[in-house]
Write an enzyme that holds these catalytic residues in place. Structure first.
Site, PDB file in Angstrom:
ATOM      1  N   CYS A 221       0.865  -1.181   0.000  1.00 40.99           N
ATOM      2  CA  CYS A 221       0.000   0.000   0.000  1.00 40.99           C
ATOM      3  C   CYS A 221       0.904   1.234   0.000  1.00 40.99           C
ATOM      4  O   CYS A 221       2.070   1.161  -0.407  1.00 40.99           O
ATOM      5  CB  CYS A 221      -0.978  -0.013   1.180  1.00 40.99           C
TER       6      CYS A 221
ATOM      7  N   ASN B 285       2.269   1.402   4.382  1.00 39.49           N
ATOM      8  CA  ASN B 285       2.572   0.133   5.061  1.00 39.49           C
ATOM      9  C   ASN B 285       2.265   0.185   6.561  1.00 39.49           C
ATOM     10  O   ASN B 285       2.900  -0.482   7.371  1.00 39.49           O
ATOM     11  CB  ASN B 285       4.033  -0.295   4.833  1.00 39.49           C
TER      12      ASN B 285
ATOM     13  N   CYS C 143      -1.416   0.672   7.345  1.00 38.74           N
ATOM     14  CA  CYS C 143      -2.852   0.375   7.442  1.00 38.74           C
ATOM     15  C   CYS C 143      -3.239  -0.846   6.610  1.00 38.74           C
ATOM     16  O   CYS C 143      -3.404  -1.942   7.137  1.00 38.74           O
ATOM     17  CB  CYS C 143      -3.701   1.581   7.015  1.00 38.74           C
TER      18      CYS C 143
ATOM     19  N   SER D 113      -1.791  -2.711   3.919  1.00 41.38           N
ATOM     20  CA  SER D 113      -0.966  -3.895   3.609  1.00 41.38           C
ATOM     21  C   SER D 113      -0.588  -4.722   4.843  1.00 41.38           C
ATOM     22  O   SER D 113      -0.503  -5.951   4.724  1.00 41.38           O
ATOM     23  CB  SER D 113       0.255  -3.527   2.769  1.00 41.38           C
TER      24      SER D 113
ATOM     25  N   ASP E   5      -8.125   3.866   0.861  1.00 42.15           N
ATOM     26  CA  ASP E   5      -7.175   4.324   1.872  1.00 42.15           C
ATOM     27  C   ASP E   5      -7.946   4.880   3.080  1.00 42.15           C
ATOM     28  O   ASP E   5      -8.672   5.853   2.949  1.00 42.15           O
ATOM     29  CB  ASP E   5      -6.311   5.423   1.240  1.00 42.15           C
TER      30      ASP E   5
HETATM   31  P1  4NP Z   1      -1.778   2.775   4.079  1.00 45.60           P
HETATM   32  O1  4NP Z   1      -2.423   4.104   4.651  1.00 45.60           O
HETATM   33  O2  4NP Z   1      -1.234   3.109   2.710  1.00 45.60           O
HETATM   34  O3  4NP Z   1      -2.938   1.842   3.997  1.00 45.60           O
HETATM   35  O4  4NP Z   1      -0.721   2.346   5.061  1.00 45.60           O
HETATM   36  C1  4NP Z   1      -1.735   5.318   4.688  1.00 45.60           C
HETATM   37  C2  4NP Z   1      -0.800   5.538   5.679  1.00 45.60           C
HETATM   38  C3  4NP Z   1      -0.152   6.758   5.752  1.00 45.60           C
HETATM   39  C4  4NP Z   1      -0.438   7.746   4.829  1.00 45.60           C
HETATM   40  C5  4NP Z   1      -1.361   7.514   3.837  1.00 45.60           C
HETATM   41  C6  4NP Z   1      -2.009   6.298   3.763  1.00 45.60           C
HETATM   42  N1  4NP Z   1       0.209   9.004   4.921  1.00 45.60           N
HETATM   43  O5  4NP Z   1      -0.120   9.907   4.133  1.00 45.60           O
HETATM   44  O6  4NP Z   1       1.085   9.175   5.780  1.00 45.60           O
END
Ligand code: 4NP
Length: 161
Positions: free
Chosen positions: A11, A14, A16, A18, A128
């Site tokens: 994702c 990493n 949430c 994945s 997301d």
């Molecule tokens: P993930 O979610 O891709 O499912 O781990 C996110 C985690 C952090 C961020 C975006 C999405 N961020 O912008 O920091």
């Protein structure tokens, strides 16, 4: 010598989606008695070394799924080593394809929800949840968990895309 197949869930952060997919795939592999190496990583490096997001861990735990590990940023070598790379959304897919192209790596990259038995005609993204409310995290758990057994079944049958 042959080794167990390697599945890599990817994702953005990493922290949430994945790590949840990783835990669900591991659970499904155990249930199916399959030897598979499951990994996860993010296309971005902001959260490297961090544990999964607290909100994600809570939502997964409410459903009996335990998240572990710390965030890593995906490398071309990991793409090359994986037998199947599963992107959580189309943006992750495009980023991974570009990374593979730039590195000259031949990788097998698909959307995770190509395996979702309940995927309808809509898009195949695992949305997301990071900037949204609690429902988004619960939705991630539902989606990745119902899909994981299908990933393993098709990997075993040799019918994965
Ligand atoms: P993930 O979610 O891709 O499912 O781990 C996110 C985690 C952090 C961020 C975006 C999405 N961020 O912008 O920091």
């Amino acid at each position: 010598m042959s080794r167990p197949p390697v599945v890599l869930a990817v994702c953005l952060g990493n922290i949430c989606r994945s790590p949840t997919a990783e835990a669900a795939l591991r659970e499904a592999a155990e249930a199916a008695g399959m030897e598979v190496t499951i990994r996860s990583a993010g296309t971005g490096g902001w959260h490297v070394g961090h544990p999964p997001d607290e909100r994600m861990r809570r939502a997964a735990a409410e459903d009996g799924l335990h998240l572990s590990g710390t965030a890593d940023r995906v490398t071309p070598a990991e793409l090359a080593e994986a037998d199947l790379v599963l992107a959580m959304d189309r943006s992750n897919l495009a980023d991974l394809q570009e990374l593979a192209r730039q590195a000259g790596v031949d990788a097998r990259i698909h959307l995770y929800r190509e395996f979702d038995p309940e995927a309808g005609d809509g898009d195949l993204d695992v949305p997301d949840p990071y900037y949204g409310g609690p429902d988004g995290f619960a939705e991630v758990v539902d989606m990745v968990r119902r899909t994981a057994p299908e990933v393993l079944a098709r990997l075993r049958a040799g019918t994965a895309p």
